[in-house]
Scaffold this active site. Structure first.
Site, mmCIF file in Angstrom:
data_model
loop_
_atom_site.group_PDB
_atom_site.id
_atom_site.type_symbol
_atom_site.label_atom_id
_atom_site.label_comp_id
_atom_site.label_asym_id
_atom_site.label_seq_id
_atom_site.Cartn_x
_atom_site.Cartn_y
_atom_site.Cartn_z
ATOM 1 C CB THR A 159 -0.910 0.055 1.245
ATOM 2 O OG1 THR A 159 -0.108 -0.108 2.411
ATOM 3 C CG2 THR A 159 -1.965 -1.016 1.200
ATOM 4 C CB SER A 160 0.731 4.473 -1.699
ATOM 5 O OG SER A 160 -0.536 5.000 -1.394
ATOM 6 C CB THR A 161 2.878 6.827 2.531
ATOM 7 O OG1 THR A 161 2.990 7.614 1.341
ATOM 8 C CG2 THR A 161 4.168 6.058 2.728
ATOM 9 C CB THR A 162 -1.761 8.488 0.188
ATOM 10 O OG1 THR A 162 -1.669 7.666 -0.983
ATOM 11 C CG2 THR A 162 -0.684 9.555 0.131
ATOM 12 C CG ASP A 163 -3.155 3.024 -0.727
ATOM 13 O OD1 ASP A 163 -3.779 3.912 -1.334
ATOM 14 O OD2 ASP A 163 -2.481 2.150 -1.300
#
Length: 199
Positions: A15-19
């Protein structure tokens, strides 16, 4: 059951850090449903230079294993990156499965889909290069194309001035954000007796 007919099912999730955390949990749930008992996961931007858990997963899998991801963008940054990873797995005798695309490289259809992706990636690259060439040709025709200005050469006057002030080559390179070799090249081309700042 931890293995398929020939090897282990290994899952990778990212997952990205914004997910949201739920995004990772959903991936892990889907991977477990697909039969994975060995899971690797990390929270990193897609543009992160290194993905340590992916590296661990790629190192972990052995011949006969199947590596599973929920979507292609969880595994790769681009189509070219996806194809390179698939090729690496293939050389290790590892199958790749992408759940969202129903791709399974152990089947002829799965291999065909990856081949088609490779063709699309090459087509996109050729189109991009063609657009770039056309843009340059148009700019040249309009007299607007200057090419890329050599950064160090553009700072030659500053190099000579700073040398005259007594700075070392290393200090000049650091101050002007250019290579040390470029500093020496400029100074060699402008010996002290030809320095326009000297009297």
């Amino acid at each position: 059951m931890s293995t398929n007919a020939t090897g282990q099912l290994v899952g990778y999730a990212r997952t990205s850090t914004t997910d949201q955390k739920a995004g990772l949990e959903a991936q892990l749930r889907d991977l477990r449903t697909a039969g994975c008992t060995k899971l690797f996961h990390e929270e990193l931007s897609a543009v992160a230079t290194r993905r340590p858990e992916l590296e661990r997963a790629l190192d972990y899998v052995r011949e006969g294993d199947t590596m599973i991801v929920t979507k292609p963008d969880r595994l790769a940054r681009s189509t070219a990156d996806l194809l390179a990873t698939a090729k690496l797995l293939d050389t290790k005798g590892v199958t790749l499965r992408i759940l969202s695309m129903n791709v399974d490289t152990s089947t002829p259809t799965g291999k065909l889909m990856l081949t088609l992706l490779g063709g699309i990636a090459e087509f996109e690259r050729d189109l991009m290069l063609e657009r770039q060439r056309e843009g340059i040709a148009r700019a040249k025709a309009d007299g607007k194309y200057k090419g890329r200005a050599p950064t160090a050469r553009a700072k030659a006057g500053d190099v000579i001035r700073l040398k005259a002030e007594g700075l070392t080559a290393d200090a000049i390179a650091a101050k002007l954000d250019i290579g040390r070799a470029s500093v020496f090249r400029i100074l060699r081309g402008n010996p002290p007796h030809s320095d326009p700042f000297r009297r």
